[in-house]
Design a protein around this motif. Structure first.
Motif, PDB file in Angstrom:
ATOM      1  N   MET A 195       0.843  -1.188   0.000  1.00 28.91           N
ATOM      2  CA  MET A 195       0.000   0.000   0.000  1.00 28.91           C
ATOM      3  C   MET A 195       0.886   1.250   0.000  1.00 28.91           C
ATOM      4  SD  MET A 195      -3.077   1.077   2.631  1.00 28.91           S
ATOM      5  CE  MET A 195      -4.008  -0.406   2.202  1.00 28.91           C
ATOM      6  N   PRO A 196       0.647   2.218  -0.891  1.00 29.27           N
ATOM      7  CA  PRO A 196       1.488   3.423  -0.969  1.00 29.27           C
ATOM      8  C   PRO A 196       1.421   4.251   0.310  1.00 29.27           C
ATOM      9  CG  PRO A 196       0.124   3.163  -2.931  1.00 29.27           C
ATOM     10  CD  PRO A 196      -0.383   2.182  -1.940  1.00 29.27           C
ATOM     11  N   TRP A 197       2.506   4.960   0.604  1.00 30.43           N
ATOM     12  CA  TRP A 197       2.557   5.798   1.804  1.00 30.43           C
ATOM     13  C   TRP A 197       1.447   6.843   1.800  1.00 30.43           C
ATOM     14  CZ3 TRP A 197       5.331   3.225   4.944  1.00 30.43           C
ATOM     15  CH2 TRP A 197       6.509   2.593   4.559  1.00 30.43           C
ATOM     16  N   LYS A 198       1.178   7.407   0.639  1.00 25.52           N
ATOM     17  CA  LYS A 198       0.150   8.452   0.541  1.00 25.52           C
ATOM     18  C   LYS A 198      -1.225   7.912   0.918  1.00 25.52           C
ATOM     19  CE  LYS A 198      -1.654  11.969  -2.639  1.00 25.52           C
ATOM     20  NZ  LYS A 198      -1.556  12.535  -4.008  1.00 25.52           N
ATOM     21  N   GLU A 199      -1.514   6.696   0.479  1.00 28.92           N
ATOM     22  CA  GLU A 199      -2.819   6.087   0.794  1.00 28.92           C
ATOM     23  C   GLU A 199      -2.915   5.744   2.278  1.00 28.92           C
ATOM     24  OE1 GLU A 199      -5.654   2.321  -0.578  1.00 28.92           O
ATOM     25  OE2 GLU A 199      -3.905   2.897  -1.770  1.00 28.92           O
ATOM     26  N   ILE A 200      -1.803   5.286   2.873  1.00 25.11           N
ATOM     27  CA  ILE A 200      -1.799   4.992   4.309  1.00 25.11           C
ATOM     28  C   ILE A 200      -2.050   6.272   5.101  1.00 25.11           C
ATOM     29  CG2 ILE A 200      -0.389   4.202   6.244  1.00 25.11           C
ATOM     30  CD1 ILE A 200       1.054   2.345   4.303  1.00 25.11           C
ATOM     31  N   ALA A 201      -1.411   7.372   4.695  1.00 31.14           N
ATOM     32  CA  ALA A 201      -1.621   8.652   5.374  1.00 31.14           C
ATOM     33  C   ALA A 201      -3.083   9.069   5.294  1.00 31.14           C
ATOM     34  CB  ALA A 201      -0.720   9.726   4.754  1.00 31.14           C
ATOM     35  N   TRP A 202      -3.678   8.883   4.115  1.00 33.31           N
ATOM     36  CA  TRP A 202      -5.099   9.232   3.946  1.00 33.31           C
ATOM     37  C   TRP A 202      -5.980   8.410   4.873  1.00 33.31           C
ATOM     38  CZ3 TRP A 202      -9.503   6.604   2.567  1.00 33.31           C
ATOM     39  CH2 TRP A 202     -10.618   7.382   2.260  1.00 33.31           C
ATOM     40  N   LYS A 203      -5.682   7.105   5.001  1.00 33.73           N
ATOM     41  CA  LYS A 203      -6.481   6.234   5.860  1.00 33.73           C
ATOM     42  C   LYS A 203      -6.354   6.629   7.327  1.00 33.73           C
ATOM     43  CE  LYS A 203      -6.685   2.098   2.930  1.00 33.73           C
ATOM     44  NZ  LYS A 203      -8.159   1.996   2.938  1.00 33.73           N
ATOM     45  N   LEU A 204      -5.153   6.997   7.751  1.00 30.27           N
ATOM     46  CA  LEU A 204      -4.948   7.446   9.125  1.00 30.27           C
ATOM     47  C   LEU A 204      -5.757   8.708   9.421  1.00 30.27           C
ATOM     48  CD1 LEU A 204      -1.097   6.957   9.539  1.00 30.27           C
ATOM     49  CD2 LEU A 204      -2.866   5.735  10.789  1.00 30.27           C
ATOM     50  N   ASN A 205      -5.668   9.674   8.516  1.00 32.30           N
ATOM     51  CA  ASN A 205      -6.399  10.933   8.706  1.00 32.30           C
ATOM     52  C   ASN A 205      -7.902  10.710   8.695  1.00 32.30           C
ATOM     53  OD1 ASN A 205      -3.961  12.369   8.770  1.00 32.30           O
ATOM     54  ND2 ASN A 205      -3.932  12.600   6.553  1.00 32.30           N
ATOM     55  N   GLU A 206      -8.368   9.839   7.790  1.00 31.78           N
ATOM     56  CA  GLU A 206      -9.793   9.542   7.685  1.00 31.78           C
ATOM     57  C   GLU A 206     -10.322   8.887   8.961  1.00 31.78           C
ATOM     58  OE1 GLU A 206     -13.501   9.423   5.572  1.00 31.78           O
ATOM     59  OE2 GLU A 206     -11.619  10.516   5.263  1.00 31.78           O
ATOM     60  N   ALA A 207      -9.467   8.093   9.613  1.00 34.49           N
ATOM     61  CA  ALA A 207      -9.857   7.385  10.834  1.00 34.49           C
ATOM     62  C   ALA A 207      -9.764   8.261  12.075  1.00 34.49           C
ATOM     63  CB  ALA A 207      -8.984   6.145  11.011  1.00 34.49           C
ATOM     64  N   GLY A 208      -9.262   9.490  11.923  1.00 30.87           N
ATOM     65  CA  GLY A 208      -9.198  10.393  13.065  1.00 30.87           C
ATOM     66  C   GLY A 208      -7.845  10.474  13.745  1.00 30.87           C
ATOM     67  N   PHE A 209      -6.854   9.735  13.248  1.00 31.87           N
ATOM     68  CA  PHE A 209      -5.514   9.832  13.814  1.00 31.87           C
ATOM     69  C   PHE A 209      -4.905  11.184  13.437  1.00 31.87           C
ATOM     70  CE2 PHE A 209      -5.933   5.206  13.728  1.00 31.87           C
ATOM     71  CZ  PHE A 209      -5.430   4.871  14.967  1.00 31.87           C
ATOM     72  N   ARG A 210      -4.061  11.724  14.332  1.00 30.80           N
ATOM     73  CA  ARG A 210      -3.380  12.978  14.058  1.00 30.80           C
ATOM     74  C   ARG A 210      -1.899  12.840  14.406  1.00 30.80           C
ATOM     75  NH1 ARG A 210      -7.011  13.340  11.434  1.00 30.80           N
ATOM     76  NH2 ARG A 210      -8.680  14.897  11.333  1.00 30.80           N
ATOM     77  N   ALA A 211      -1.073  13.612  13.711  1.00 31.76           N
ATOM     78  CA  ALA A 211       0.364  13.600  13.971  1.00 31.76           C
ATOM     79  C   ALA A 211       0.629  14.180  15.357  1.00 31.76           C
ATOM     80  CB  ALA A 211       1.095  14.404  12.890  1.00 31.76           C
ATOM     81  N   SER A 212       1.868  14.076  15.832  1.00 29.25           N
ATOM     82  CA  SER A 212       2.187  14.441  17.209  1.00 29.25           C
ATOM     83  C   SER A 212       1.861  15.896  17.537  1.00 29.25           C
ATOM     84  CB  SER A 212       3.664  14.160  17.492  1.00 29.25           C
ATOM     85  OG  SER A 212       4.490  14.862  16.576  1.00 29.25           O
TER      86      SER A 212
END
Length: 251
Positions: free
Chosen positions: A204-221
């Motif tokens: 899975m591409p890094w860009k798609e993983i980032a999108w999934k994290l953001n969509e799920a409500g995860f946020r960077a530090s």
């Protein structure tokens, strides 16, 4: 088709936390954000410390309602359900997979096992490090704790508590995001050609993983959205840590 029903379970670890609302309101905010449009038929709040599920009457009531109504059990954070892998998997099996957590998108048996194993291992490492540090302190001074003037007077209490809570929240979120990044990166996705036909499988591409994290409500530090470069950096850092002697699973 009958609408799916949900039962929410909240837990704070001590009587003091329950009375002050510490942690409880944050859990309710999580659930309101993700389940505001769902059919919630019951909410159960436990204000008790307890490693054993059998000693948590409100959880047992929530599970009974789920069984009776074929409802899905919802927790704001998976560690509010349990910090023990076997217990969490037992509940998952008992409910036939009807378990959801706001901090783990698309929860299934694999991801539940992964997150609980990380929590178990982290707890073991903390215990080992704490015991080693206390043993060294006793060797040097004959006592393991000597409070400073600020702690004796109580001046450091409020600020110290706030900082510890913030750091714990950020650290916990980062660990869960890192575990999910590893899982998603190991998931193979279809590669399509110019005409839309599937030509193979790839990570899975890094860009798609980032999108999934953001969509799920995860946020960077720092509270912002994840970017592909951040996701890649976290993945490489966690992979390197797993290869170090300290972070290897116990034999």
């Amino acid at each position: 088709m009958e609408e799916q029903q949900y039962v929410v379970y909240y837990r704070v670890s001590t009587k003091k936390q329950g009375e002050s609302g510490l942690g409880l309101e944050a859990q309710r905010t999580y659930v309101r954000h993700f389940y505001s449009d769902k059919n919630i038929i019951g909410e159960f709040t436990e204000k008790i410390s307890g490693k054993d599920i059998a000693n948590r009457p409100r959880l047992l009531e929530a599970l009974e309602l789920c069984r009776r109504k074929q409802a899905t059990l919802v927790v704001a954070k998976i560690d509010r359900l349990s910090r023990n892998t076997e217990q969490a998997l037992s509940i998952y099996r008992e409910l036939e997979g009807r378990l959801e957590s706001c901090d783990i998108p698309n929860l299934d048996k694999f991801t539940l096992t992964l997150f609980m194993a990380i929590a178990d291992r982290e707890r073991e490492l903390i215990g080992i490090r704490t015991k080693a540090a206390l043993d060294e302190k006793i060797k040097l001074t004959g006592e393991w704790r000597k409070p400073s003037e600020a702690f004796r007077t109580g001046a450091a209490s409020a600020e110290g508590t706030r900082v510890l809570q913030y750091n714990a929240r950020v650290n916990e979120n980062n660990k869960r995001a890192a575990a999910l990044i590893q899982f998603l990166r190991s998931t193979k996705v279809n590669v399509t050609g110019s005409e839309g036909q599937v030509t193979g499988k790839a990570e899975m591409p890094w860009k798609e993983i980032a999108w999934k994290l953001n969509e799920a409500g995860f946020r960077a530090s720092r509270g912002g959205l994840f970017q592909a470069t951040q996701v890649q950096r976290i993945h490489h850092r966690m992979t390197a840590q797993q290869g170090s002697p300290l972070e290897k699973p116990f034999s």
